[in-house]
Write an enzyme that holds these catalytic residues in place. Structure first.
Site, PDB file in Angstrom:
ATOM      1  N   GLU A  18       5.051  -6.075   1.280  1.00  0.00           N
ATOM      2  CA  GLU A  18       4.590  -6.448  -0.059  1.00  0.00           C
ATOM      3  C   GLU A  18       4.359  -5.230  -0.940  1.00  0.00           C
ATOM      4  O   GLU A  18       3.235  -4.926  -1.315  1.00  0.00           O
ATOM      5  CB  GLU A  18       3.272  -7.215   0.018  1.00  0.00           C
ATOM      6  CG  GLU A  18       3.272  -8.471   0.845  1.00  0.00           C
ATOM      7  CD  GLU A  18       1.855  -8.981   1.047  1.00  0.00           C
ATOM      8  OE1 GLU A  18       0.919  -8.424   0.437  1.00  0.00           O
ATOM      9  OE2 GLU A  18       1.674  -9.923   1.832  1.00  0.00           O
ATOM     10  N   PRO A  19       5.392  -4.482  -1.311  1.00  0.00           N
ATOM     11  CA  PRO A  19       5.150  -3.369  -2.233  1.00  0.00           C
ATOM     12  C   PRO A  19       4.689  -3.879  -3.592  1.00  0.00           C
ATOM     13  O   PRO A  19       5.221  -4.852  -4.121  1.00  0.00           O
ATOM     14  CB  PRO A  19       6.521  -2.691  -2.326  1.00  0.00           C
ATOM     15  CG  PRO A  19       7.499  -3.769  -1.998  1.00  0.00           C
ATOM     16  CD  PRO A  19       6.810  -4.621  -0.962  1.00  0.00           C
ATOM     17  N   CYS A  75     -19.948   4.115 -24.692  1.00  0.00           N
ATOM     18  CA  CYS A  75     -21.230   4.782 -24.474  1.00  0.00           C
ATOM     19  C   CYS A  75     -21.587   4.800 -22.991  1.00  0.00           C
ATOM     20  O   CYS A  75     -22.546   4.168 -22.534  1.00  0.00           O
ATOM     21  CB  CYS A  75     -22.320   4.073 -25.274  1.00  0.00           C
ATOM     22  SG  CYS A  75     -23.903   4.930 -25.265  1.00  0.00           S
ATOM     23  N   TYR A  90      -2.342  -1.617 -11.672  1.00  0.00           N
ATOM     24  CA  TYR A  90      -3.776  -1.809 -11.911  1.00  0.00           C
ATOM     25  C   TYR A  90      -4.240  -1.124 -13.196  1.00  0.00           C
ATOM     26  O   TYR A  90      -5.395  -0.725 -13.305  1.00  0.00           O
ATOM     27  CB  TYR A  90      -4.594  -1.329 -10.701  1.00  0.00           C
ATOM     28  CG  TYR A  90      -4.084  -1.897  -9.404  1.00  0.00           C
ATOM     29  CD1 TYR A  90      -4.348  -3.207  -9.057  1.00  0.00           C
ATOM     30  CD2 TYR A  90      -3.276  -1.140  -8.550  1.00  0.00           C
ATOM     31  CE1 TYR A  90      -3.847  -3.753  -7.885  1.00  0.00           C
ATOM     32  CE2 TYR A  90      -2.763  -1.679  -7.372  1.00  0.00           C
ATOM     33  CZ  TYR A  90      -3.057  -2.989  -7.054  1.00  0.00           C
ATOM     34  OH  TYR A  90      -2.554  -3.525  -5.898  1.00  0.00           O
ATOM     35  N   GLY A 132       0.792  -1.228   0.000  1.00  0.00           N
ATOM     36  CA  GLY A 132       0.000   0.000   0.000  1.00  0.00           C
ATOM     37  C   GLY A 132       0.817   1.266   0.000  1.00  0.00           C
ATOM     38  O   GLY A 132       0.262   2.361   0.135  1.00  0.00           O
TER      39      GLY A 132
END
Length: 429
Positions: free
Chosen positions: A276-277, A357, A386, A241
């Site tokens: 955990e980077p 759309c 991501y 995080g």
């Protein structure tokens, strides 16, 4: 670390001429991933977190080239799904170094993971976040290395959807962890605790919440060590995080300060620390190139239509996230006289959106950008975390291509999908 690897990589720092050449050769929308930058980012946080094992959180970007490069740099890999375990092994990971963090795992995932443990990975570490998972694992014959995910009841991060530390979906409530640990130790090889407070932590408010949450995790670890004796836990995994500055006026995370409070928080815990980077390692190593195809001067907006969409990069639609945007056609790499920001175009408030759309298909609204014109090339920055990972085929959009940069060489990491690929797994009847 050397000065060649600054803690911030702004969109303006990329070689504009080289990016334009890539768009000309490989078409748009196009992901460009700098694998050298991935390695530099990992080395920076690994250096700062001395005495803490830095894994890579694969969910940020499971690209084979990304994981292979990190394995070369000495990283181990944390996986949040069975498919990520498969991808990590295919990228070259030693199965016995992997850590699997299950969140409400489907039966097929647990079946695959237990079979993987029995046949290829006897030292695989499985992290559980619900007592049900203990029973489900035992029923499948698993009695190996196990960690417990702690829910500290405190979350942090850039958006409420990623503040996992206070979401009941994730982990065992911290008050119950010592009792669950006692039960787990009788049935499995209990080796650790795990916690993940949130994603994109950058502000002092975020870091204060992180410290307070991890203090509860430290209390859990100390209680287990006191009850079960010295060596009861091999590790405490503080998760990831760690944030990066997406906005141009944001400063980088002070990694040394974070490392200091991690060591201070767990000073009375015998178990070693792991982290955990994910985002920190890959975010600024990628960008998306997209071409302007439509200009619409509406009464209340200057609408810039591009060929990228939320199917290409969904974070702005999903998290209302900010990504810097630069009109590469309005800027050159410059010279010693003019500099990289020389342009004869004024910045105008522009709304940039894709061809889908839905009103969610926008990358920015009324953002000052050097006047975009049809045919211009725009770059959307900080898409490594991501970005391609959440690419999809909504509106029957083929997924984009991705090229990688390493040691001055360009390689195709993912081919561009075509319309036939949309039907690859579909049957008419």
């Amino acid at each position: 670390m050397t000065d060649s690897s600054p803690p911030i990589r702004r969109l303006a720092d990329w070689d504009h001429d080289a990016l334009t050449a890539l768009a000309d050769e490989y078409d748009t929308p196009l992901y460009v991933t700098d694998l050298d930058r991935v390695a530099e980012n990992y080395a920076r946080i690994d250096d700062a977190f001395e005495g803490i094992e830095c894994m890579y959180a694969a969910k940020a970007n499971t690209g084979q080239a990304v994981m292979a490069r990190l394995l070369e740099e000495g990283a181990t890999i944390e996986c949040a799904a069975a498919g990520e375990l498969h991808r990590a092994v295919e990228a070259g990971a030693d199965p016995n170094t992997l850590q699997y963090t299950a969140t409400n795992p489907p039966a097929r995932d647990l079946d695959w993971v237990v079979d993987f443990w029995e046949t290829d990975a006897p030292k695989l570490t499985v992290t559980i976040g619900a007592t049900d998972t203990l029973d489900r694992l035992e029923a499948r014959g698993f009695d190996g290395r196990l960690a417990i995910r702690v829910n500290p009841g405190i979350g942090a991060g850039h958006h409420e959807k990623v503040a996992t530390g206070k979401d009941a979906k994730f982990g065992i409530p911290h008050e119950a962890v010592p009792d669950v640990a006692a039960d787990a130790a009788e049935r499995f090889d209990l080796v650790g605790l795990h916690a993940h407070v949130g994603s994109g932590m950058l502000t002092e408010e975020d870091l204060d919440a992180h410290r307070r949450a991890l203090a509860r995790v430290a209390d859990c670890a100390a209680a287990i060590e006191a009850e079960q004796g010295s060596g009861a836990l091999e590790f405490v995994d503080v998760g990831g995080g760690f944030g990066v500055p997406y906005r141009e006026d944001e400063d980088p995370l002070d990694l040394d300060a974070v490392a200091d409070y991690l060591h201070e928080t767990f000073a009375d815990v015998e178990a070693r620390l792991k982290a955990e980077p994910g985002r920190y390692v890959v975010a600024d190593a990628s960008l998306v190139l997209t071409e302007v195809n439509t200009i619409k001067e509406a009464p209340d907006a200057y609408v810039v239509g591009v060929d990228a969409s939320l199917a290409t990069m969904i974070r702005p639609a999903m998290f209302d996230s900010y990504h810097p945007i630069r009109n590469l056609s309005a800027y050159g790499n410059g010279s010693a006289v003019t500099g990289p920001d020389a342009t004869d175009r004024d910045a105008i408030p522009a709304s940039v959106g894709g061809p889908l759309c839905t009103s969610a298909d926008v990358f920015c609204t009324d953002r000052p950008i050097a006047e975009p014109r049809r045919g211009d090339l725009l770059a959307i920055g900080n898409t490594g975390a991501y970005g391609i990972e959440l690419a999809n085929q909504f509106h029957s959009q083929p997924k984009p291509a991705e090229v990688g940069l390493a040691a001055g060489e360009v390689s195709v990491l993912r081919g561009r999908e075509g319309y036939d690929d949309l039907l690859h797994h579909e049957r008419l009847r």
